[in-house]
Design an enzyme around this catalytic site. Structure first.
Site, PDB file in Angstrom:
ATOM      1  CD  GLU A   1       3.769  -4.661   0.736  1.00 60.86           C
ATOM      2  OE1 GLU A   1       4.704  -5.375   0.313  1.00 60.86           O
ATOM      3  OE2 GLU A   1       2.750  -5.124   1.290  1.00 60.86           O
TER       4      GLU A   1
ATOM      5  CD  GLU B   1       4.245  -6.330   8.039  1.00 61.12           C
ATOM      6  OE1 GLU B   1       3.724  -5.606   7.164  1.00 61.12           O
ATOM      7  OE2 GLU B   1       3.970  -7.541   8.180  1.00 61.12           O
TER       8      GLU B   1
HETATM    9  O1  KIV Z   1      -1.916  -6.160   4.278  1.00 57.15           O
HETATM   10  C1  KIV Z   1      -1.946  -5.797   5.456  1.00 57.15           C
HETATM   11  O2  KIV Z   1      -2.828  -6.161   6.254  1.00 57.15           O
HETATM   12  C2  KIV Z   1      -0.890  -4.908   5.909  1.00 57.15           C
HETATM   13  C3  KIV Z   1      -0.706  -4.730   7.384  1.00 57.15           C
HETATM   14  C4  KIV Z   1      -0.091  -5.935   7.977  1.00 57.15           C
HETATM   15  C5  KIV Z   1       0.061  -3.495   7.703  1.00 57.15           C
HETATM   16  O3  KIV Z   1      -0.183  -4.356   5.116  1.00 57.15           O
END
Ligand code: KIV
Length: 264
Positions: free
Chosen positions: A114, A181
């Site tokens: 991220e 997201e």
């Molecule tokens: O951790 C997760 O499940 C994610 C998704 C929501 C994309 O990053």
């Protein structure tokens, strides 16, 4: 379904075929989801919330991720297996490479992290050393306390511009997939059109190259707050496999997500 590789995902984008991705955390669900036709399975650090009952993803460890990645990989034959690098496990390129190696050895085909342009050196080192990387922009849950909650990102013009710039910087560094997201549909559509790599949306509207859902959301296993961008596919189908096959069919046909699951 033939084996899904990073090259196949790229070809799917070029041929305008939508990609269906879902999270899984164990071998049984992974196998059923693969049989239902999903192209990619994400071992998300969402497991901190949906399996461990925590309020955020921050307590998830590398040990948790490696264990669940191994479980999922054992259930998969064809789907691309993507594993999250958890909170603070990729603070330096060296740390990211060490931890990505653990996830790849557990059976992942790609790791997800991220953040934006500040991860360019990390992304290029991982890629150079043989680890395909998926970026994640918009609402990045590991930064929930910086955002002050799980909130839509990129509604303001300046913030939208920054998300776009980060997306381009990550692509230049070598990411081969991007998750967006909780961003407005028009921003996700613009980024998907500009990038040559596939963009997978969650709460990002219908015009991305594919979709991802947390499996508990897709199966209506949510208690309390139900996010707007989810849909309970099990409500209209008699089995988990048929529910997820319907999810894949709806994503592929561009029916899911609809406007009711999207943000302006
Ligand atoms: O951790 C997760 O499940 C994610 C998704 C929501 C994309 O990053």
């Amino acid at each position: 379904m033939s084996k899904v590789t990073t090259a196949r995902l790229l070809a799917m984008k070029q041929e305008q075929q939508k990609i269906a991705m879902i999270t899984a955390y164990d071998a049984t669900f992974a196998q059923v989801f693969e049989q239902a036709g999903v192209h990619a399975i994400l071992i998300g650090d969402s497991l901190g919330m949906v399996l461990q009952g925590e309020k955020s993803t921050l307590k998830v460890t590398m040990e948790d991720m490696a264990y669940h990645t191994r479980c999922v990989a054992n259930g998969c034959d064809k789907a691309l297996v993507v594993a999250d690098l958890p909170f603070m496990s990729y603070s330096t390129p060296e740390q990211a490479c060490r931890n990505a190696a653990t996830l790849m050895r557990a059976g992942a085909h790609m790791v997800k992290l991220e953040g934006g342009a500040w991860l360019a050196e990390t992304v290029s080192q991982l890629t150079r050393q043989g680890v395909p990387v998926c970026g994640h922009l918009g609402l990045t849950p590991q930064s929930v306390h910086v955002f002050g909650g799980f909130k839509l990102q990129g509604r303001e013009t300046e913030q939208a511009k920054q998300i776009k710039e980060h997306a381009h910087a990550l692509v230049a560094a070598g990411i081969q997939l991007l998750v967006l997201e909780c961003v407005p549909s028009h921003l996700a559509a613009a980024i998907s059109a500009e990038l040559r790599i596939p963009v997978i949306g969650i709460g990002a509207g219908p015009l991305t190259d594919g979709q991802v859902l947390v499996m508990q959301d897709a199966l209506g296993l949510t208690t309390g707050y139900v996010p707007k961008f989810t849909k309970n596919f099990l409500a209209e189908h008699p089995s988990v496999k048929e529910a997820i096959a319907a999810y894949v069919a709806d994503v592929t046909a561009g029916i899911f997500p609809g406007p009711e699951h999207s943000f302006n």
